[in-house]
Scaffold this active site. Structure first.
Site, PDB file in Angstrom:
ATOM      1  N   SER A  88       1.193  -1.236  -0.297  1.00  0.00           N
ATOM      2  CA  SER A  88       0.171   0.081   0.596  1.00  0.00           C
ATOM      3  C   SER A  88       0.801   1.309   0.013  1.00  0.00           C
ATOM      4  O   SER A  88       1.805   1.649  -0.019  1.00  0.00           O
ATOM      5  CB  SER A  88      -1.002  -0.485   0.854  1.00  0.00           C
ATOM      6  N   GLN A  90       2.270   3.792   1.865  1.00  0.00           N
ATOM      7  CA  GLN A  90       2.314   4.103   3.216  1.00  0.00           C
ATOM      8  C   GLN A  90       3.216   2.468   3.362  1.00  0.00           C
ATOM      9  O   GLN A  90       3.141   2.652   4.821  1.00  0.00           O
ATOM     10  CB  GLN A  90       1.761   4.839   4.355  1.00  0.00           C
ATOM     11  N   SER A  91       3.267   1.644   2.618  1.00  0.00           N
ATOM     12  CA  SER A  91       4.187   0.589   3.225  1.00  0.00           C
ATOM     13  C   SER A  91       5.691   0.489   3.883  1.00  0.00           C
ATOM     14  O   SER A  91       6.170   1.471   3.422  1.00  0.00           O
ATOM     15  CB  SER A  91       4.065  -0.349   1.873  1.00  0.00           C
ATOM     16  N   ASN A  92       5.868  -0.193   4.612  1.00  0.00           N
ATOM     17  CA  ASN A  92       6.801   0.105   5.693  1.00  0.00           C
ATOM     18  C   ASN A  92       7.987  -1.115   5.055  1.00  0.00           C
ATOM     19  O   ASN A  92       8.637  -1.238   4.829  1.00  0.00           O
ATOM     20  CB  ASN A  92       6.784  -0.569   6.951  1.00  0.00           C
ATOM     21  N   CYS A  94       7.926  -2.093   1.535  1.00  0.00           N
ATOM     22  CA  CYS A  94       8.615  -1.221   0.547  1.00  0.00           C
ATOM     23  C   CYS A  94       9.871   0.048   0.875  1.00  0.00           C
ATOM     24  O   CYS A  94      10.595  -0.135   0.029  1.00  0.00           O
ATOM     25  CB  CYS A  94       7.528  -0.612  -0.611  1.00  0.00           C
TER      26      CYS A  94
END
Ligand SMILES: *Cc1c(COP(=O)(O)O)cnc(C)c1O
Length: 360
Positions: A88, A90-92, A94
């Protein structure tokens, strides 16, 4: 026979199996495990401990950086020069992937789905992705939903096609590095959490403590699968309780069990995780993935004020709401510590700033 006491031979055997899988030293290990006295008081017992996976030291920390130790080793082993993944906006995951990849000269390409109404402006993890110079593709997705493995992989394939046309060698990795798919043929994210479970068992064992339960946020399932398989392999009675932040419990438990089985197969330990070993609760989802509600804002403030520990609004806050409720309901066996895994994710506080303050 299940037993509580930690067996040195079980640990030795499991560590030997784990040593077969290449990993890179990317994080500060062991991460601290700390007793939370004020939280224990606030929740009215049991003794609450916190495993500080937010302190791994890579790009603001989190459970994904521990997974990266195994996944990056595989990417380098396959001689890829580009990594493509999705999650998504705001992915941690990624962010951690991009940071780790950059350290080895690997180009990160991210497919980011807008699963909740956050702006596309560079903030939180998205700011960090931009600073790392990751190639970012933003796509629309349903509010509060997660993207299926099939949908995600199809987007990765499309990006890989473009990358190959430019002469690059892409490595495709599914969200969270949990399910073996894409270029990842083994459940490497879960293996990292088998290792984390060994680490925790040794830390608590050294203090003469037996872990009653572990509570953590579960999303793509790899963290929980690793912890469950690790506890099983060590013959511990510790219950691993995954608080879902995205899926309904039956479907997520099925995914976790699937990753557990693949992890057991990969390790070749001959243990068998049963469906009842996989405890997923979906009572603390609120309105769905990433949606900040009053409980989230309240618990973030409470834990920060009590312990100086910053939770994130998407994962650890919802898991902590769950832990508090379970403690109130006397869900845990008395007399044994409960270990909360702080799995990181704090950069996502900032793009949610307005919501958090409004709801406090
Ligand atoms: C990804 C993530 C989780 C969940 O881990 P999975 O292995 O995907 O289940 C929990 N907390 C944070 C902060 C995360 O980023």
């Amino acid at each position: 026979m299940k037993k509580d006491r930690l067996s040195a031979s079980a640990i030795g055997k499991l560590k030997k199996r784990m040593a077969r899988f290449p990993s890179l030293p990317l994080i500060h290990k062991p991460t601290p495990v700390q007793k939370m006295n004020r939280l224990t008081g606030l929740f009215g017992g049991p003794d609450i401990w916190m495993k500080r996976e937010d302190l791994t030291g890579l790009a603001f920390g989190g459970n994904k950086s521990r997974k990266m130790e195994y996944i990056l080793a595989d990417i380098l082993g396959q001689k890829a020069d580009t990594v493509i993944t999705w999650a998504s906006l705001q992915s941690n995951w990624c962010l951690q992937m991009s940071a780790a990849a950059r350290m080895f000269g690997i180009e990160p390409i991210l497919v980011l789905f807008k699963t909740y109404d956050l702006p596309e402006e560079p903030d939180g993890n998205l700011l960090l992705d931009r600073l790392l110079g990751a190639e970012v593709h933003i796509k629309e997705a349903g509010r509060g939903k997660t993207v299926s493995l099939e949908t995600g992989l199809s987007h990765l394939e499309a990006a890989a096609y473009e990358a190959r046309k430019k002469g690059r060698r892409p490595y495709l990795v599914p969200v969270g590095g949990s399910m073996p798919a894409g270029s990842m043929s083994q459940p490497l994210g879960a293996l990292a959490y088998v290792q984390a479970l060994i680490e925790l068992a040794e830390q608590m064992g050294a203090l003469g403590l037996q872990i009653g339960a572990v509570v953590h946020a579960t999303g793509s399932g790899g963290t929980q699968a690793g912890l469950v398989v690790g506890a099983k392999a060590l013959g511990l009675e510790t219950r691993i309780i995954g608080i879902s932040v995205s899926e309904e419990k039956t479907s997520l438990a099925r995914i976790v069990l699937d990753i557990c089985r693949r992890t057991e197969e990969t390790l070749g330990l001959g243990t068998v995780v049963n469906p009842e070993d996989v405890i997923v609760l979906d009572d603390y989802l609120g309105q769905g993935y990433g949606i900040v509600d009053r409980n989230v804002a309240r618990i973030v403030a409470e834990v920060f004020r009590a312990e100086g520990v910053v939770l994130d609004p998407v994962y650890t806050a919802k898991a902590m709401v769950g832990l508090q409720d379970l403690a109130h309901k006397r869900f845990f066996r008395p007399g044994k510590p409960v270990v909360f895994f702080h799995t990181g994710g704090t950069p996502a506080l900032f793009p949610n700033r307005r919501k958090l303050l409004e709801l406090l």
